[in-house]
Design a protein around this motif. Structure first.
Motif, mmCIF file in Angstrom:
data_model
loop_
_atom_site.group_PDB
_atom_site.id
_atom_site.type_symbol
_atom_site.label_atom_id
_atom_site.label_comp_id
_atom_site.label_asym_id
_atom_site.label_seq_id
_atom_site.Cartn_x
_atom_site.Cartn_y
_atom_site.Cartn_z
ATOM 1 N N TYR A 193 0.816 -1.213 0.000
ATOM 2 C CA TYR A 193 0.000 0.000 0.000
ATOM 3 C C TYR A 193 0.851 1.264 0.000
ATOM 4 C CZ TYR A 193 -4.744 1.799 0.460
ATOM 5 O OH TYR A 193 -5.957 2.378 0.211
ATOM 6 N N LEU A 194 2.030 1.173 0.644
ATOM 7 C CA LEU A 194 2.925 2.332 0.682
ATOM 8 C C LEU A 194 3.888 2.363 -0.503
ATOM 9 C CD1 LEU A 194 3.855 2.484 4.486
ATOM 10 C CD2 LEU A 194 2.271 3.970 3.247
ATOM 11 N N GLY A 195 3.931 1.259 -1.257
ATOM 12 C CA GLY A 195 4.820 1.208 -2.409
ATOM 13 C C GLY A 195 6.277 1.023 -2.033
ATOM 14 N N ILE A 196 6.523 0.252 -0.963
ATOM 15 C CA ILE A 196 7.895 -0.011 -0.526
ATOM 16 C C ILE A 196 8.081 -1.524 -0.420
ATOM 17 C CG2 ILE A 196 8.081 2.171 0.717
ATOM 18 C CD1 ILE A 196 7.484 0.685 3.310
ATOM 19 N N SER A 197 9.321 -1.936 -0.183
ATOM 20 C CA SER A 197 9.590 -3.357 -0.033
ATOM 21 C C SER A 197 9.188 -3.827 1.364
ATOM 22 C CB SER A 197 11.077 -3.640 -0.253
ATOM 23 O OG SER A 197 11.843 -3.038 0.775
ATOM 24 N N ARG A 198 8.965 -5.148 1.490
ATOM 25 C CA ARG A 198 8.630 -5.678 2.809
ATOM 26 C C ARG A 198 9.802 -5.513 3.770
ATOM 27 N NH1 ARG A 198 6.176 -11.596 2.033
ATOM 28 N NH2 ARG A 198 7.565 -11.560 0.228
ATOM 29 N N ALA A 199 11.012 -5.589 3.243
ATOM 30 C CA ALA A 199 12.193 -5.396 4.092
ATOM 31 C C ALA A 199 12.172 -3.997 4.699
ATOM 32 C CB ALA A 199 13.456 -5.609 3.270
ATOM 33 N N SER A 200 11.835 -2.984 3.889
ATOM 34 C CA SER A 200 11.769 -1.611 4.397
ATOM 35 C C SER A 200 10.665 -1.477 5.434
ATOM 36 C CB SER A 200 11.515 -0.642 3.249
ATOM 37 O OG SER A 200 12.600 -0.647 2.333
ATOM 38 N N ALA A 201 9.524 -2.117 5.188
ATOM 39 C CA ALA A 201 8.423 -2.046 6.135
ATOM 40 C C ALA A 201 8.821 -2.660 7.475
ATOM 41 C CB ALA A 201 7.195 -2.768 5.567
ATOM 42 N N TYR A 202 9.492 -3.818 7.441
ATOM 43 C CA TYR A 202 9.949 -4.447 8.675
ATOM 44 C C TYR A 202 10.958 -3.566 9.383
ATOM 45 C CZ TYR A 202 7.698 -8.978 7.899
ATOM 46 O OH TYR A 202 6.780 -9.993 7.757
ATOM 47 N N LEU A 203 11.812 -2.908 8.626
ATOM 48 C CA LEU A 203 12.840 -2.032 9.205
ATOM 49 C C LEU A 203 12.179 -0.869 9.935
ATOM 50 C CD1 LEU A 203 15.827 -1.352 9.545
ATOM 51 C CD2 LEU A 203 15.701 -0.088 7.373
ATOM 52 N N TYR A 204 11.188 -0.242 9.266
ATOM 53 C CA TYR A 204 10.491 0.873 9.905
ATOM 54 C C TYR A 204 9.814 0.420 11.193
ATOM 55 C CZ TYR A 204 10.995 3.751 5.680
ATOM 56 O OH TYR A 204 11.494 4.490 4.632
ATOM 57 N N ALA A 205 9.242 -0.790 11.174
ATOM 58 C CA ALA A 205 8.496 -1.278 12.329
ATOM 59 C C ALA A 205 9.415 -1.588 13.504
ATOM 60 C CB ALA A 205 7.726 -2.537 11.968
ATOM 61 N N LYS A 206 10.687 -1.910 13.247
ATOM 62 C CA LYS A 206 11.620 -2.257 14.304
ATOM 63 C C LYS A 206 12.306 -1.033 14.900
ATOM 64 C CE LYS A 206 12.701 -6.910 12.634
ATOM 65 N NZ LYS A 206 13.753 -7.816 12.108
ATOM 66 N N GLU A 207 12.333 0.072 14.126
ATOM 67 C CA GLU A 207 13.005 1.269 14.619
ATOM 68 C C GLU A 207 12.191 1.909 15.739
ATOM 69 O OE1 GLU A 207 13.682 3.847 11.345
ATOM 70 O OE2 GLU A 207 15.147 2.518 10.384
#
Length: 208
Positions: A193-207
């Motif tokens: 939905y945000l147009g990013i990779s799942r890796a980036s989404a996981y990274l944002y969620a862990k920060e």
């Protein structure tokens, strides 16, 4: 137009007024004004809500129509009030004779008291806390994720895919805090939905 014709027209207007008042009772008062007799203009008053009487003088609108045939035929939905302060929505309809001058008026006055009370009740009932936790009330919790992201993006006057990196991080952290990332395939939905990779989404969620 002869006086006999005027009288006949006023009788027909009175019939219409009676029908309207009975249709919209008890909220609607309908008044027939004889503008040929301004000092005693009220010819009939159906479902009397204003407390006026037959034979009362013409109102300001009636006088204005008597003075000028150019005055508008219809003045619709204007704010008014009864003598006791109740709010009213009024419509005044002028009737002309063959000579182009006004001879009568049909006035409709709707008491808004009950409707405004209902409106306030509905507004209070439907009011929600925009900062409250989103609860998943359906099996498709993924829709809640999309709706939350849409709401966040609209607050920033953007679409989800136009959010900047810091905004993407913020909305993902908010989703995490509200427990929406616990939904099955949540990160896949967020990333898509945000147009990013799942890796980036996981990274944002862990920060933090």
């Amino acid at each position: 137009m002869s006086q006999i014709d005027d009288k006949h027209l006023l009788m027909q207007l009175d019939t219409i007024a009676k029908g309207l008042s009975e249709t919209f009772s008890p909220f609607c008062e309908v008044v027939v004004h004889d503008l040929n007799n301004p000092e005693h203009a009220i010819l009939a008053i159906h479902n009397n809500l204003s407390g006026r009487k037959i034979g009362d003088p013409a109102t300001e609108l009636g006088i204005a129509r008597i003075l000028s045939s150019e005055f508008p035929n219809i003045i619709a939905n204007y704010a008014n009030q009864f003598t006791d302060g109740r709010p009213v929505k009024s419509t005044s309809i002028g009737i002309k004779g063959n000579d182009g001058n006004y001879i009568a008026a049909l006035c409709i006055n709707i008491d808004l008291t009950l409707f405004q009370g209902l409106q306030n009740m509905i507004n209070n009932f439907t009011q929600v806390n925009q900062n409250s936790i989103i609860e998943n009330l359906n099996s498709n919790g993924q829709d809640n994720i999309k709706h939350y992201i849409d709401h966040y993006a609209s607050e920033h006057a953007k679409t989800p895919r136009l959010l900047k990196a810091n905004e993407r991080k913020e909305v993902i952290m908010q989703l995490k805090q509200k427990g929406l990332l616990d939904i099955k395939k949540s990160m896949e939905i967020v990333a898509q939905y945000l147009g990013i990779s799942r890796a980036s989404a996981y990274l944002y969620a862990k920060e933090e």
